[in-house]
Write a protein that holds these residues in place. Structure first.
Motif, short mmCIF file in Angstrom:
data_model
loop_
_atom_site.label_atom_id
_atom_site.label_comp_id
_atom_site.label_asym_id
_atom_site.label_seq_id
_atom_site.Cartn_x
_atom_site.Cartn_y
_atom_site.Cartn_z
N SER A 79 2.19 -1.78 -14.80
CA SER A 79 2.37 -3.13 -14.24
C SER A 79 1.40 -3.34 -13.08
CB SER A 79 3.80 -3.31 -13.76
OG SER A 79 4.02 -2.57 -12.58
N LYS A 80 1.05 -4.59 -12.84
CA LYS A 80 0.11 -4.95 -11.78
C LYS A 80 0.62 -4.50 -10.40
CE LYS A 80 -2.58 -7.78 -14.39
NZ LYS A 80 -2.64 -6.99 -15.59
N GLU A 81 1.95 -4.56 -10.20
CA GLU A 81 2.51 -4.15 -8.92
C GLU A 81 2.29 -2.66 -8.67
OE1 GLU A 81 4.39 -5.78 -11.26
OE2 GLU A 81 4.39 -7.77 -10.38
N ILE A 82 2.47 -1.87 -9.70
CA ILE A 82 2.28 -0.43 -9.57
C ILE A 82 0.81 -0.10 -9.31
CG2 ILE A 82 2.45 1.79 -10.78
CD1 ILE A 82 5.14 0.65 -9.90
N ILE A 83 -0.08 -0.81 -9.98
CA ILE A 83 -1.51 -0.58 -9.78
C ILE A 83 -1.88 -0.90 -8.33
CG2 ILE A 83 -3.84 -1.32 -10.39
CD1 ILE A 83 -2.74 -1.83 -13.23
N GLY A 84 -1.43 -2.05 -7.82
CA GLY A 84 -1.71 -2.42 -6.43
C GLY A 84 -1.15 -1.40 -5.46
N GLY A 99 -10.03 10.50 9.19
CA GLY A 99 -9.74 10.81 10.58
C GLY A 99 -8.83 9.86 11.33
N SER A 100 -8.26 8.86 10.67
CA SER A 100 -7.37 7.96 11.38
C SER A 100 -6.09 8.69 11.76
CB SER A 100 -7.02 6.75 10.51
OG SER A 100 -6.13 5.90 11.22
N SER A 101 -5.71 8.56 13.03
CA SER A 101 -4.46 9.18 13.49
C SER A 101 -3.45 8.11 13.90
CB SER A 101 -4.75 10.12 14.66
OG SER A 101 -5.36 9.41 15.72
N ASP A 102 -3.81 6.85 13.68
CA ASP A 102 -2.96 5.71 14.01
C ASP A 102 -2.06 5.42 12.81
OD1 ASP A 102 -1.92 3.52 15.30
OD2 ASP A 102 -3.82 2.48 15.54
N ASN A 103 -1.10 4.53 13.01
CA ASN A 103 -0.33 4.06 11.85
C ASN A 103 -1.27 3.28 10.93
OD1 ASN A 103 -0.52 1.96 13.72
ND2 ASN A 103 1.33 0.97 12.95
N ILE A 104 -1.07 3.41 9.62
CA ILE A 104 -1.97 2.79 8.64
C ILE A 104 -1.13 1.96 7.68
CG2 ILE A 104 -3.71 3.19 6.86
CD1 ILE A 104 -4.08 6.00 8.12
N THR A 105 -1.45 0.68 7.60
CA THR A 105 -0.78 -0.21 6.66
C THR A 105 -1.85 -0.90 5.83
OG1 THR A 105 1.01 -0.60 8.25
CG2 THR A 105 0.79 -2.17 6.43
N VAL A 106 -1.67 -0.87 4.50
CA VAL A 106 -2.62 -1.51 3.59
C VAL A 106 -1.83 -2.24 2.51
CG1 VAL A 106 -4.44 -1.12 1.88
CG2 VAL A 106 -4.40 0.24 3.97
N MET A 107 -2.24 -3.47 2.22
CA MET A 107 -1.66 -4.23 1.11
C MET A 107 -2.81 -4.82 0.32
SD MET A 107 1.16 -7.30 1.01
CE MET A 107 0.20 -8.51 1.88
N VAL A 108 -2.77 -4.63 -1.00
CA VAL A 108 -3.81 -5.17 -1.89
C VAL A 108 -3.16 -6.19 -2.82
CG1 VAL A 108 -5.55 -4.61 -3.62
CG2 VAL A 108 -4.99 -2.94 -1.86
N VAL A 109 -3.73 -7.38 -2.86
CA VAL A 109 -3.26 -8.43 -3.76
C VAL A 109 -4.41 -8.76 -4.70
CG1 VAL A 109 -2.39 -10.80 -3.94
CG2 VAL A 109 -1.77 -9.38 -1.96
N PHE A 110 -4.24 -8.43 -5.97
CA PHE A 110 -5.29 -8.69 -6.96
C PHE A 110 -5.25 -10.16 -7.37
CE2 PHE A 110 -4.99 -4.11 -7.32
CZ PHE A 110 -6.34 -3.77 -7.28
N LEU A 111 -6.40 -10.80 -7.32
CA LEU A 111 -6.53 -12.19 -7.73
C LEU A 111 -7.09 -12.30 -9.14
CD1 LEU A 111 -8.04 -13.57 -4.40
CD2 LEU A 111 -5.64 -13.53 -5.11
N ARG A 112 -7.58 -11.18 -9.66
CA ARG A 112 -8.05 -11.03 -11.04
C ARG A 112 -7.41 -9.78 -11.61
NH1 ARG A 112 -12.24 -14.40 -11.56
NH2 ARG A 112 -13.57 -14.81 -9.78
N PRO A 113 -7.28 -9.70 -12.92
CA PRO A 113 -6.71 -8.48 -13.50
C PRO A 113 -7.59 -7.27 -13.17
CG PRO A 113 -6.81 -10.25 -15.13
CD PRO A 113 -7.55 -10.73 -13.93
N PRO A 114 -6.99 -6.16 -12.72
CA PRO A 114 -7.77 -4.98 -12.37
C PRO A 114 -8.69 -4.48 -13.50
CG PRO A 114 -5.54 -4.74 -11.58
CD PRO A 114 -5.57 -5.98 -12.43
N GLU A 115 -8.25 -4.61 -14.74
CA GLU A 115 -9.10 -4.17 -15.86
C GLU A 115 -10.38 -5.01 -15.94
OE1 GLU A 115 -5.74 -6.70 -17.55
OE2 GLU A 115 -5.85 -4.97 -16.23
N GLN A 116 -10.31 -6.26 -15.51
CA GLN A 116 -11.50 -7.11 -15.48
C GLN A 116 -12.48 -6.61 -14.42
OE1 GLN A 116 -10.72 -11.22 -14.49
NE2 GLN A 116 -12.65 -11.91 -15.34
N LEU A 117 -11.97 -6.13 -13.30
CA LEU A 117 -12.84 -5.58 -12.25
C LEU A 117 -13.58 -4.35 -12.76
CD1 LEU A 117 -10.52 -5.76 -9.12
CD2 LEU A 117 -12.09 -7.47 -10.00
#
Length: 141
Positions: A79-84, A99-117
């Protein structure tokens, strides 16, 4: 690959006054319709990863197998959610390794299907490889 990166800054776990404002820093970014994804990440990510490196990191994460026995194609069938989620997790891992020692937050929202990328990337890579081999075979002047 066209991406849109947005930097966020959380106030943290301590009482930030008077050093950090609790007021949100808002901006508007116009999208042109040819973006592939939007990446939202905090300073813990961007302290260790240059924004210009993000497109290659996202492609590398998309190419990664879903687990040790499965190839990248299997991951794209999920599913797209699992891929993101998996791409975001790999980006966080990369920031930690960088080397980041800070808190790290990342969110990816695909606007095109990942397979197309990935298919666009393989087409671009093939064209680039053809161009490179043609230039190597060209007579030197």
């Amino acid at each position: 690959m066209r991406s849109c990166c947005i930097y966020t800054r959380p106030p943290g776990d301590f009482d930030p006054k008077p050093y950090v404002s609790g007021d949100a820093d808002c901006s508007t970014t116009q999208l042109f319709g040819d973006e592939d994804y939007v990446l939202l990440a905090c300073d813990g990510f961007f302290d260790a990863v240059k924004p210009s490196a993000v497109p290659d990191l996202v492609l590398d994460a998309l190419r990664q197998p879903g687990n040790s026995e499965e190839g990248g194609e299997t991951q794209l069938k999920q599913s797209k959610e699992i891929i993101g989620l998996k791409v975001a997790q790999q980006l966080v891992s990369h920031a930690k390794e960088a080397g980041s020692s800070d808190n790290i937050t990342v969110m990816v929202v695909f606007l095109r299907p990942p397979e197309q990328l990935l298919s666009q990337d393989s087409t671009t890579g093939t064209a680039q490889a053809t161009q490179d081999s043609t230039s190597q075979n060209a007579p030197q002047q």
